[in-house]
Enzyme design. Structure first.
Site, PDB file in Angstrom:
ATOM      1  CE1 TYR A   1     -68.344 -20.900 -44.223  1.00 15.81           C
ATOM      2  CE2 TYR A   1     -69.748 -22.673 -45.036  1.00 15.81           C
ATOM      3  CZ  TYR A   1     -68.763 -22.233 -44.178  1.00 15.81           C
ATOM      4  OH  TYR A   1     -68.197 -23.098 -43.290  1.00 15.81           O
TER       5      TYR A   1
ATOM      6  CD  GLU B   1     -65.323 -21.262 -42.676  1.00 19.06           C
ATOM      7  OE1 GLU B   1     -66.125 -21.886 -41.965  1.00 19.06           O
ATOM      8  OE2 GLU B   1     -64.691 -20.270 -42.266  1.00 19.06           O
TER       9      GLU B   1
END
Lengths: 378, 292
Positions: free
Chosen positions: A101, A189
């Site tokens: 991530y 993101e």
């Protein structure tokens, strides 16, 4: 302001962030053609502005163009988490060895931009934050210094010991930060960033949210907005300079001030009814603004009663009352109207409204909310 | 004593020639605030409501020894106004302006702190110490001097609470509206610290809303560092996730920032939470009875 994955992907590509090749489609036929052109297994992804698409069945793997077609048939024009799917992003499928991530956002408490990485990629990062917070590594950026390359290197090495990968990930982190800073984002993101079995890095997803307050200096971003998916009443309210959020209840609320508007909704709920909306008419509560607010509330067919809660401060209550009367005189109102006026000159204000047909005057917020509940339940 | 502003406040108004700026200059003067200078670049030499206007903050400070500034400048110029006030040595800057980009505030908050100044706001209603000075846009008439401190992220909801307090004869030491944006100069804790030290303040009312975790941090601080009683009111129990409720900072994102979570945290530390603005009065009355 949120944008679709395929739009964020285009921004990523322009900045050189490695991403699998992909194209957007509006019909199942187009999806099939894209898959044929690619000649490899693809991922078919519903384009909606909500998270958790995978779990909701909006992402499917297809090994042949026919499979891609069938997946598109199922997803297109279906509802995903209540939102109609109008577009599909067809992306080259890649083999996955590791999932990470990467994200950049503003940490409100620290008043800093924070760059985050986690080895627990592919799952909802909020879930990781709750269950395994030690698996999230953060770097708080000095606002005057920006995000330096050695800082990116150090953060990336929390994910892997492989020097080449560290370099690659650090480069992506720096690029994400640059997008964040240059385009005034509130979130950038990648979840997941994958390492393929061949050892390459790919951003499998792309998510960007822009800061609404900064849109004025990025006209190119405003053009990415999809007005079709926004609630038409919310769009209309925004044009009128009114903050409005549609909810599921039947008591329409008109309030001045965001905090007071929320507190009014809470009280409606407290008395066992449901607010139909959040609405802040803004400062002054002029007759023109109240009139526009009434029009919006009355366009919501679920509304059974209207609750007006105005705090007259610098704008005195008697002036607000006159404004209300003026706004009402120009409109057909068949719904019960509960008005609560408080603050400077409230007695004079109430006197003006007394005896008007269809209007209930309440002395307190509590009384007004209770009355609204009784009216819709009777 | 009160906090932040009092009769020693010498106020400078940035954006004094604008509609908002000139209107509120009149209001603040009427309340008795010492408004001693105004600034609008290019408009130096004029007078607004009898207050001299300067081109720069530095000139104004040099001439008038202003120690506090209030900003009514439009969003795209407001950050610059904050920097200018900071560089001119103003120690307390109150920024009313709504709609400033968050990343601008990240930088500005950092710089203001670095230079040893204090920033209240942006997107706030300002600060008032009843009977002494009003540095903001709140209606002065609803306030009354007394011993309750009020700190809030909201505007009209604060007025509502203050109005009920005053009507029930509970006066206020200072009311601080810290602002509804995600990144603001002073958080709840910064203001609570000041109230804890202030001899006039006997109890504090904290008015929070959805978004962020400032309320949760405040609850921990109250529990571990404060002796004075605090009462909380949290707005937004019915707010849906992912939607901005008017204020840029009032948004539940990724499951954090819910009213429920905030209320739970206060309750965990035995801090009373009112379920309506009206109930604040009852809770205040109870804690004041208890502490004598």
């Amino acid at each position: 302001m949120k944008i679709y994955e395929f739009q964020a992907y285009e921004i990523f590509i322009k900045r050189g962030i490695p991403s699998p090749w992909g194209e957007v489609a509006k019909t199942s036929e187009e999806v099939k053609k894209i898959a044929e052109k690619l000649g490899r297994p693809v991922v078919v992804k519903a384009q909606v502005l909500v998270g958790g698409r995978g779990k909701a069945g909006g992402i499917k793997l297809a090994s042949t163009p026919e499979e891609a077609y069938r997946a598109a048939e199922r997803i297109l024009n279906s509802k995903l988490k209540g939102i109609l799917v109008k577009r599909i992003f067809v992306k080259e499928s890649v083999s996955i060895k590791e999932e990470y991530y990467l994200g950049v956002t503003v940490d409100r408490a620290q008043k800093r931009v924070v760059v985050m990485v986690s080895p627990a990629g592919g799952i909802d990062i909020e879930e990781v934050a709750r269950t395994n917070p030690e698996k999230i590594f953060k770097f708080y950026v000095n606002p005057l210094l920006g995000f330096r390359s050695h800082q990116a290197d150090e953060l990336a090495s929390a994910l892997t010991k492989d020097k080449n990968l560290v370099k690659g990930i650090a480069k992506i982190l720096s690029d994400l930060y640059r997008i964040f800073e240059e385009m005034d984002c509130s979130l950038v993101e990648v979840n997941p960033l994958v390492i393929t079995k061949e050892g390459s890095l790919f951003a499998l997803d792309a998510k960007i949210i822009f800061d609404d307050n900064a849109l004025y200096r990025h006209p190119e971003i405003s053009s990415l907005r999809d007005l079709e998916v926004e609630d038409p009443l919310e769009v209309r309210a925004k044009e009128a300079g009114i903050s409005y959020v549609k909810l599921e209840g039947n008591i329409g609320c008109i309030v001045n001030g965001a905090g007071l508007a929320m507190a009014t909704m809470d009280l409606v709920k407290h008395y066992g009814a449901e607010p139909a909306n959040f609405l802040d008419v803004g400062g002054g509560a002029s007759s023109q603004q109240v009139g526009k607010a009434l029009d919006i509330i009355l366009s919501d067919e679920q509304v059974r009663a209207v609750l007006v809660n105005i705090f007259g401060g610098i704008t005195r209550c008697d002036i607000v009352a006159e404004g209300l009367i003026q706004a009402l005189s120009k409109r057909e109102m068949n719904l019960p109207l509960i008005i609560r006026l408080t603050g400077t000159n409230e007695e004079e204000g109430r006197k003006k409204l007394k005896g008007i047909k269809g209007i209930f005057l309440a002395a307190t917020m509590n009384e007004a909310a209770k009355k609204a509940m009784e009216v819709v339940k009777s | 004593m009160s906090i932040l502003v009092d009769s020693n406040t010498r106020l400078l108004v940035q954006g004094i020639t604008g509609r908002e700026g000139s209107f509120h200059t009149r209001q603040m003067l009427d309340y008795g605030t010492k408004v001693i200078a105004g600034v609008t670049p290019g408009k130096g030499g004029q007078q607004i409501e009898g207050v001299p206007v300067y081109d720069t903050v530095k000139e104004a400070v040099g001439d008038t020894a202003a120690n506090t500034s209030i900003i009514y400048v439009p969003a795209r110029f407001a950050t610059e106004a904050i920097y200018e006030a900071t560089d001119a040595g103003i120690k307390l800057i109150v920024c009313i302006t709504e709609g400033i980009p968050t990343l601008d505030m990240v930088k500005a908050c950092y710089y203001v702190k670095l230079k040893g100044s204090k920033l209240i706001g942006p997107n706030c209603a300002g600060v008032i110490s009843p009977g002494k000075a009003k540095v903001g846009i709140m209606p002065g008439s609803i306030h009354k001097e007394g011993n309750l401190g009020v700190v809030s992220r909201s505007g009209t909801l604060t007025y509502e609470v203050v109005y009920n307090l005053t009507k029930n004869d509970f006066g206020q030491s200072t009311c601080v509206s810290i602002g509804g944006d995600p990144v603001i100069g002073s958080s709840f804790i910064d203001i609570l610290e000041l109230f804890e030290e202030d001899s006039q303040t006997k109890a504090i009312i904290l008015i929070g809303e959805i978004g962020g975790t400032d309320e949760e941090e405040a609850a921990k601080f109250i529990h571990s560092k404060m002796r004075k009683p605090v009462i909380a009111l949290i707005a937004g129990k019915t707010a849906p996730p992912g939607k901005r409720m008017g204020h840029a900072g009032a948004i539940i994102s990724g499951g954090t920032g819910t009213a429920e979570e905030k209320i739970k945290t206060f309750q965990k530390f035995s801090i009373p939470v009112a379920d309506s603005p009206l109930q604040v009065v009852d809770l205040v009355s109870a804690v004041l009875d208890e502490s004598g």
